[in-house]
Design a protein around this motif. Structure first.
Motif, PDB file in Angstrom:
ATOM      1  N   ILE A   3      24.891   4.913  36.451  1.00 31.45           N
ATOM      2  CA  ILE A   3      24.207   3.637  36.649  1.00 31.45           C
ATOM      3  C   ILE A   3      22.717   3.874  36.520  1.00 31.45           C
ATOM      4  O   ILE A   3      22.171   4.820  37.098  1.00 31.45           O
ATOM      5  N   ILE A   4      22.071   3.032  35.734  1.00 30.93           N
ATOM      6  CA  ILE A   4      20.617   3.005  35.610  1.00 30.93           C
ATOM      7  C   ILE A   4      20.187   1.714  36.295  1.00 30.93           C
ATOM      8  O   ILE A   4      20.651   0.636  35.923  1.00 30.93           O
ATOM      9  N   ALA A   5      19.334   1.813  37.308  1.00 27.90           N
ATOM     10  CA  ALA A   5      18.945   0.610  38.040  1.00 27.90           C
ATOM     11  C   ALA A   5      17.525   0.729  38.549  1.00 27.90           C
ATOM     12  O   ALA A   5      17.054   1.828  38.848  1.00 27.90           O
ATOM     13  N   GLY A   6      16.872  -0.410  38.652  1.00 23.26           N
ATOM     14  CA  GLY A   6      15.526  -0.444  39.184  1.00 23.26           C
ATOM     15  C   GLY A   6      14.772  -1.661  38.714  1.00 23.26           C
ATOM     16  O   GLY A   6      15.365  -2.701  38.434  1.00 23.26           O
ATOM     17  N   ALA A  32      28.043  -1.197  22.527  1.00 23.36           N
ATOM     18  CA  ALA A  32      28.110   0.256  22.344  1.00 23.36           C
ATOM     19  C   ALA A  32      29.308   0.849  23.088  1.00 23.36           C
ATOM     20  O   ALA A  32      29.695   0.383  24.157  1.00 23.36           O
ATOM     21  N   VAL A  33      29.841   1.899  22.509  1.00 22.75           N
ATOM     22  CA  VAL A  33      30.933   2.632  23.146  1.00 22.75           C
ATOM     23  C   VAL A  33      30.471   3.145  24.503  1.00 22.75           C
ATOM     24  O   VAL A  33      29.386   3.725  24.611  1.00 22.75           O
ATOM     25  N   GLY A  34      31.261   2.903  25.530  1.00 25.13           N
ATOM     26  CA  GLY A  34      30.961   3.422  26.851  1.00 25.13           C
ATOM     27  C   GLY A  34      30.060   2.560  27.715  1.00 25.13           C
ATOM     28  O   GLY A  34      29.844   2.877  28.881  1.00 25.13           O
ATOM     29  N   CYS A  35      29.524   1.469  27.157  1.00 24.39           N
ATOM     30  CA  CYS A  35      28.682   0.582  27.959  1.00 24.39           C
ATOM     31  C   CYS A  35      29.578  -0.367  28.746  1.00 24.39           C
ATOM     32  O   CYS A  35      30.364  -1.121  28.174  1.00 24.39           O
ATOM     33  N   SER A  58      29.704   7.446  30.705  1.00 26.24           N
ATOM     34  CA  SER A  58      29.308   8.858  30.760  1.00 26.24           C
ATOM     35  C   SER A  58      27.874   9.051  30.277  1.00 26.24           C
ATOM     36  O   SER A  58      27.298   8.169  29.627  1.00 26.24           O
ATOM     37  N   ASP A  59      27.337  10.228  30.574  1.00 26.25           N
ATOM     38  CA  ASP A  59      26.025  10.612  30.043  1.00 26.25           C
ATOM     39  C   ASP A  59      26.035  10.604  28.525  1.00 26.25           C
ATOM     40  O   ASP A  59      25.071  10.181  27.894  1.00 26.25           O
ATOM     41  N   ASP A  60      27.120  11.099  27.935  1.00 33.64           N
ATOM     42  CA  ASP A  60      27.207  11.145  26.472  1.00 33.64           C
ATOM     43  C   ASP A  60      27.076   9.751  25.868  1.00 33.64           C
ATOM     44  O   ASP A  60      26.385   9.568  24.865  1.00 33.64           O
ATOM     45  N   ASP A  61      27.744   8.765  26.474  1.00 38.24           N
ATOM     46  CA  ASP A  61      27.654   7.393  25.961  1.00 38.24           C
ATOM     47  C   ASP A  61      26.234   6.853  26.085  1.00 38.24           C
ATOM     48  O   ASP A  61      25.714   6.242  25.152  1.00 38.24           O
ATOM     49  N   LEU A  62      25.602   7.101  27.216  1.00 34.19           N
ATOM     50  CA  LEU A  62      24.222   6.657  27.424  1.00 34.19           C
ATOM     51  C   LEU A  62      23.291   7.302  26.408  1.00 34.19           C
ATOM     52  O   LEU A  62      22.506   6.617  25.744  1.00 34.19           O
ATOM     53  N   PHE A  65      23.730   5.995  22.791  1.00 32.24           N
ATOM     54  CA  PHE A  65      23.075   4.706  22.580  1.00 32.24           C
ATOM     55  C   PHE A  65      21.561   4.857  22.516  1.00 32.24           C
ATOM     56  O   PHE A  65      20.913   4.319  21.619  1.00 32.24           O
ATOM     57  N   ARG A  66      20.998   5.601  23.451  1.00 29.03           N
ATOM     58  CA  ARG A  66      19.535   5.734  23.497  1.00 29.03           C
ATOM     59  C   ARG A  66      18.967   6.449  22.280  1.00 29.03           C
ATOM     60  O   ARG A  66      17.812   6.239  21.917  1.00 29.03           O
ATOM     61  N   SER A  67      19.759   7.290  21.640  1.00 25.29           N
ATOM     62  CA  SER A  67      19.265   8.030  20.473  1.00 25.29           C
ATOM     63  C   SER A  67      19.773   7.443  19.158  1.00 25.29           C
ATOM     64  O   SER A  67      19.601   8.064  18.118  1.00 25.29           O
ATOM     65  N   SER A  68      20.346   6.255  19.209  1.00 27.62           N
ATOM     66  CA  SER A  68      20.956   5.666  18.014  1.00 27.62           C
ATOM     67  C   SER A  68      19.956   5.091  17.018  1.00 27.62           C
ATOM     68  O   SER A  68      20.333   4.701  15.921  1.00 27.62           O
ATOM     69  N   GLY A  69      18.697   5.022  17.402  1.00 25.68           N
ATOM     70  CA  GLY A  69      17.699   4.499  16.471  1.00 25.68           C
ATOM     71  C   GLY A  69      17.778   3.001  16.313  1.00 25.68           C
ATOM     72  O   GLY A  69      17.478   2.473  15.262  1.00 25.68           O
ATOM     73  N   GLY A  70      18.172   2.306  17.360  1.00 25.26           N
ATOM     74  CA  GLY A  70      18.281   0.847  17.326  1.00 25.26           C
ATOM     75  C   GLY A  70      16.918   0.199  17.196  1.00 25.26           C
ATOM     76  O   GLY A  70      15.909   0.863  16.937  1.00 25.26           O
ATOM     77  N   PRO A  71      16.877  -1.120  17.402  1.00 25.81           N
ATOM     78  CA  PRO A  71      15.620  -1.844  17.220  1.00 25.81           C
ATOM     79  C   PRO A  71      14.558  -1.400  18.210  1.00 25.81           C
ATOM     80  O   PRO A  71      14.860  -1.083  19.362  1.00 25.81           O
TER      81      PRO A  71
END
Length: 94
Positions: A3-6, A32-35, A58-62, A65-71
């Motif tokens: 969980i990412i929260a804040g 995204a897979v895993g979201c 999982s960490d892998d899913d996060l 996604f974060r390294s996918s080069g999205g917008p």
């Protein structure tokens, strides 16, 4: 589970523009897979605050996604952020 929260903080006059700028990020994350959940929403009491909540299988899913080069969002700058990553060992009904 991860969980990412804040909260993110910016000038009150920039909040709606920031949220509009990151709209596609939320849409893509939810596909995204895993979201399991992803939202950035305006705080109902503090006009300078955006609440952040992400839930990933999982960490892998996060990281995928974060390294996918999205917008890259066109959004105003943040003043500060207080967001943390939580590793969840078990889940139960409230």
């Amino acid at each position: 589970m991860i969980i990412i929260a804040g909260a993110l903080y910016l000038d009150a006059s920039d909040r709606d523009r920031y949220l509009a700028g990151v709209f596609d990020v939320a849409r893509l994350a939810r596909q995204a897979v895993g979201c399991l959940d992803f939202v950035q929403s305006p705080d109902p009491l503090d006009p300078t605050r955006i609440n952040v909540y992400e839930r990933w299988e999982s960490d892998d899913d996060l990281h995928r996604f974060r390294s996918s080069g999205g917008p890259v969002p066109e959004a105003p700058p943040l003043r500060s952020a207080d967001v943390h990553k939580y590793r969840i060992a078990s889940v139960e009904q409230p």
